[in-house]
Write a protein that holds these residues in place. Structure first.
Motif, PDB file in Angstrom:
ATOM      1  N   PHE A 174       1.918   5.746  -2.109  1.00 52.11           N
ATOM      2  CA  PHE A 174       0.779   6.277  -2.870  1.00 52.11           C
ATOM      3  C   PHE A 174      -0.562   5.880  -2.252  1.00 52.11           C
ATOM      4  N   LYS A 175      -0.494   5.179  -1.118  1.00 48.61           N
ATOM      5  CA  LYS A 175      -1.725   4.704  -0.470  1.00 48.61           C
ATOM      6  C   LYS A 175      -2.577   3.868  -1.439  1.00 48.61           C
ATOM      7  N   THR A 176      -1.900   3.083  -2.240  1.00 50.89           N
ATOM      8  CA  THR A 176      -2.626   2.209  -3.156  1.00 50.89           C
ATOM      9  C   THR A 176      -2.224   0.757  -2.896  1.00 50.89           C
ATOM     10  N   ALA A 177      -3.029  -0.156  -3.403  1.00 48.04           N
ATOM     11  CA  ALA A 177      -2.720  -1.575  -3.269  1.00 48.04           C
ATOM     12  C   ALA A 177      -3.344  -2.327  -4.432  1.00 48.04           C
ATOM     13  N   VAL A 178      -2.761  -3.480  -4.719  1.00 49.36           N
ATOM     14  CA  VAL A 178      -3.345  -4.366  -5.711  1.00 49.36           C
ATOM     15  C   VAL A 178      -3.711  -5.651  -4.997  1.00 49.36           C
ATOM     16  N   VAL A 179      -4.933  -6.103  -5.200  1.00 52.45           N
ATOM     17  CA  VAL A 179      -5.331  -7.403  -4.673  1.00 52.45           C
ATOM     18  C   VAL A 179      -5.358  -8.367  -5.854  1.00 52.45           C
ATOM     19  N   ILE A 180      -4.638  -9.460  -5.702  1.00 50.21           N
ATOM     20  CA  ILE A 180      -4.664 -10.478  -6.759  1.00 50.21           C
ATOM     21  C   ILE A 180      -5.430 -11.683  -6.228  1.00 50.21           C
ATOM     22  N   LEU A 181      -6.607 -11.883  -6.769  1.00 48.11           N
ATOM     23  CA  LEU A 181      -7.463 -12.975  -6.309  1.00 48.11           C
ATOM     24  C   LEU A 181      -6.963 -14.303  -6.860  1.00 48.11           C
ATOM     25  N   ASP A 182      -7.455 -15.386  -6.279  1.00 50.58           N
ATOM     26  CA  ASP A 182      -6.947 -16.710  -6.646  1.00 50.58           C
ATOM     27  C   ASP A 182      -7.159 -17.053  -8.108  1.00 50.58           C
ATOM     28  N   ASP A 183      -8.225 -16.508  -8.703  1.00 53.29           N
ATOM     29  CA  ASP A 183      -8.462 -16.798 -10.119  1.00 53.29           C
ATOM     30  C   ASP A 183      -7.657 -15.875 -11.032  1.00 53.29           C
ATOM     31  N   GLY A 184      -6.736 -15.103 -10.434  1.00 51.63           N
ATOM     32  CA  GLY A 184      -5.895 -14.238 -11.251  1.00 51.63           C
ATOM     33  C   GLY A 184      -6.457 -12.839 -11.445  1.00 51.63           C
ATOM     34  N   GLN A 185      -7.707 -12.647 -11.103  1.00 51.35           N
ATOM     35  CA  GLN A 185      -8.334 -11.330 -11.240  1.00 51.35           C
ATOM     36  C   GLN A 185      -7.599 -10.294 -10.367  1.00 51.35           C
ATOM     37  N   ARG A 186      -7.315  -9.134 -10.956  1.00 49.98           N
ATOM     38  CA  ARG A 186      -6.645  -8.056 -10.218  1.00 49.98           C
ATOM     39  C   ARG A 186      -7.649  -6.982  -9.846  1.00 49.98           C
ATOM     40  N   VAL A 187      -7.549  -6.520  -8.637  1.00 51.63           N
ATOM     41  CA  VAL A 187      -8.369  -5.391  -8.226  1.00 51.63           C
ATOM     42  C   VAL A 187      -7.425  -4.313  -7.693  1.00 51.63           C
ATOM     43  N   ASP A 188      -7.426  -3.152  -8.335  1.00 52.76           N
ATOM     44  CA  ASP A 188      -6.605  -2.043  -7.864  1.00 52.76           C
ATOM     45  C   ASP A 188      -7.409  -1.222  -6.870  1.00 52.76           C
ATOM     46  N   VAL A 189      -6.773  -0.932  -5.763  1.00 52.99           N
ATOM     47  CA  VAL A 189      -7.470  -0.161  -4.729  1.00 52.99           C
ATOM     48  C   VAL A 189      -6.692   1.121  -4.470  1.00 52.99           C
ATOM     49  N   ALA A 190      -7.374   2.255  -4.541  1.00 55.16           N
ATOM     50  CA  ALA A 190      -6.724   3.534  -4.250  1.00 55.16           C
ATOM     51  C   ALA A 190      -7.456   4.207  -3.093  1.00 55.16           C
ATOM     52  N   THR A 191      -6.755   5.144  -2.506  1.00 56.54           N
ATOM     53  CA  THR A 191      -7.350   5.905  -1.411  1.00 56.54           C
ATOM     54  C   THR A 191      -7.776   7.259  -1.942  1.00 56.54           C
ATOM     55  N   ALA A 192      -9.048   7.600  -1.742  1.00 49.98           N
ATOM     56  CA  ALA A 192      -9.439   8.964  -2.081  1.00 49.98           C
ATOM     57  C   ALA A 192      -8.763   9.828  -1.041  1.00 49.98           C
ATOM     58  N   ARG A 193      -7.760  10.540  -1.518  1.00 48.16           N
ATOM     59  CA  ARG A 193      -6.918  11.237  -0.570  1.00 48.16           C
ATOM     60  C   ARG A 193      -7.689  12.306   0.176  1.00 48.16           C
ATOM     61  N   LEU A 194      -8.007  11.997   1.379  1.00 44.94           N
ATOM     62  CA  LEU A 194      -8.671  12.989   2.213  1.00 44.94           C
ATOM     63  C   LEU A 194      -7.574  13.927   2.674  1.00 44.94           C
ATOM     64  N   GLU A 195      -7.555  15.087   2.074  1.00 40.71           N
ATOM     65  CA  GLU A 195      -6.495  16.017   2.454  1.00 40.71           C
ATOM     66  C   GLU A 195      -7.030  16.955   3.526  1.00 40.71           C
ATOM     67  N   TYR A 196      -6.330  16.997   4.589  1.00 38.65           N
ATOM     68  CA  TYR A 196      -6.793  17.833   5.706  1.00 38.65           C
ATOM     69  C   TYR A 196      -5.935  19.072   5.816  1.00 38.65           C
ATOM     70  N   TYR A 197      -6.538  20.151   6.123  1.00 35.50           N
ATOM     71  CA  TYR A 197      -5.787  21.348   6.462  1.00 35.50           C
ATOM     72  C   TYR A 197      -5.745  21.478   7.969  1.00 35.50           C
ATOM     73  N   GLU A 198      -4.563  21.450   8.482  1.00 33.05           N
ATOM     74  CA  GLU A 198      -4.446  21.620   9.926  1.00 33.05           C
ATOM     75  C   GLU A 198      -4.442  23.112  10.226  1.00 33.05           C
TER      76      GLU A 198
END
Ligand code: ATP
Length: 404
Positions: free
Chosen positions: A61-85
């Motif tokens: 899904f081109k996503t990731a979760v970063v879990i910082l040391d203090d427990g804070q979660r940051v969800d990261v997604a990719t704005a799907r750059l869709e290309y037409y070939e």
């Protein structure tokens, strides 16, 4: 910061969704969702190594979760750059980015982005009139096929409406009714319905959502047995109160909200019919077994509690009635009891009695020369009851009683 990193990589980074919505509403929200116009996973990895956190990536899904040391979660997604070939070496065309990412979301109020790159930090990106809808306190979908695409959004609409005291917009309401007429709901999988119901049951006031669902015929659409009766509304009201009481005490273990409210939602459903509901909501085997067993335990305890009299009956009797029951069931019994003294004593059980420990164990019994065997359980059990009823206090008194 995340914005500086985006700048260094040459990617635009946005905070999106509920986080931005809640800033505008002035409500706390600690779930940060980022969208990167670039490679979200690479961004997350670099961000984690800069700020000292762990990364869990979902390459599919081109996503990731970063879990910082203090427990804070940051969800990261990719704005799907869709290309037409294009064939014949024509240039690749970039079709979508943050706008397409936002367009896929459920409601305008959730389709806001906030630039965080330096220079543009704090700029709102609002393609769909989200700011206006937040100001007017309106829940509005982004396009007319939204509920056909995903009927669970109907439950989300109700959840946000009740949580923020918003109104579902006129056109959006018509689309909901349309979707219900098309019976989209009955075709929705039990797993997805249950998932959304669980979100609702984690809200401050689940009953408000249930009542709205009932008005729209959604309860019956999920399963006819789930229609809200007067009895169910009453027990759900009481369950809300005891649940809040319990939360305020910060007692352990924490309640699993859905296990509590599902008892209220299914009150009055006959034992032989309950399987229809658990099947519809796609309970796992274990969940179904535990749930049925809990209902039986509650029925059994209700009978026993009827005969329990404050001052006349022993506290240890109350202890043995309640002790085998999971805490959700005990709160249900409290909500269910009409008699004030029963409620008070159940609350005593939850706040104090259930933590009572005796000061004697098997080793002590061995030292006293008692032959090991089932007799140990019997003795320790008797000591426990004696302690609860106040017949023994100290360890010495307990040891003395053990040999009697
Ligand atoms: P909460 O405060 O309940 O966490 P949230 O808006 O953060 O609210 P999430 O369920 O965490 O809600 O979803 C994050 C974002 O993903 C939402 O803001 C929404 O834009 C989007 N989203 C979630 N579920 C759907 C869905 N079924 N259809 C479209 N977009 C969705």
């Amino acid at each position: 910061s995340a914005g500086d990193l985006g700048h260094k990589l040459g990617w635009e980074v946005y905070a999106v969704g509920g986080f931005v919505r809640d800033i505008l509403l002035g409500r706390p929200n600690f779930d940060l969702d980022l969208v990167v116009e670039g490679d979200g996973i690479e961004f997350a990895r670099k961000f984690a190594s800069l700020s000292g956190g762990r990364v869990k990536a979902h390459s599919k899904f081109k996503t990731a979760v970063v879990i910082l040391d203090d427990g804070q979660r940051v969800d990261v997604a990719t704005a799907r750059l869709e290309y037409y070939e294009y064939p014949a070496a024509l240039p690749t065309v970039e079709l979508s980015s943050i706008k397409m990412d936002l367009y896929r979301r459920d409601f305008t109020v959730n389709a806001l982005a906030l630039r965080i790159n330096p220079g543009r930090f704090g700029q709102l990106v609002d393609f769909f009139g989200a700011e206006r809808d937040i100001r007017n306190r309106t829940i509005r979908v982004l396009h007319s096929l939204s509920f056909v695409e995903d009927p669970t959004r109907i439950l989300r609409a109700i959840r946000f409406e009740r949580r923020f005291d918003f109104q579902i917009g006129g056109q959006t309401m018509r689309l909901i009714k349309n979707a219900l007429n098309l019976e989209l709901f009955s075709k929705l999988s039990g797993t997805r319905v249950m998932h959304e119901l669980q979100w609702i049951m984690n809200e401050e006031d689940p009953l408000a959502c249930f009542i709205r669902m009932q008005e729209l015929g959604i309860m019956a659409a999920i399963h006819p047995l789930l229609k809200l009766t007067k009895d169910k509304v009453q027990i759900l009201t009481e369950l809300g109160k005891v649940h809040n009481w319990y939360k305020l005490l910060y007692l352990e273990p924490e309640i699993t909200s859905w296990k509590l409210y599902i008892l209220g939602m299914t009150m009055g459903i006959k034992r032989e019919d309950i399987g229809q509901v658990t099947t519809r909501l796609h309970f796992t085997r274990k969940e179904e077994k535990d749930f049925k067993q809990l209902r039986d335990m509650i029925g059994d305890a209700l009978m026993k509690l009827m005969g329990w009299r404050e001052g006349k009956s022993k506290l240890s009797r109350l202890y043995s009635i309640l002790h085998p029951i999971p805490v959700e069931g005990i709160l249900f019994l409290m909500a269910r009891s009409r008699k004030e003294h029963i409620r008070r004593n159940i609350s005593q059980y939850l706040a104090r009695l259930r933590y009572v420990k005796i000061d004697v164990d098997g080793k002590d019994l061995l030292n006293l020369g008692i032959e090991p065997g089932p007799i140990y359980t019997i003795i320790l059990d008797r000591l426990m009851r004696a302690k609860i009823d106040g017949h023994v206090e100290t360890r010495e008194e307990q040891l003395e009683m053990a040999i009697k």
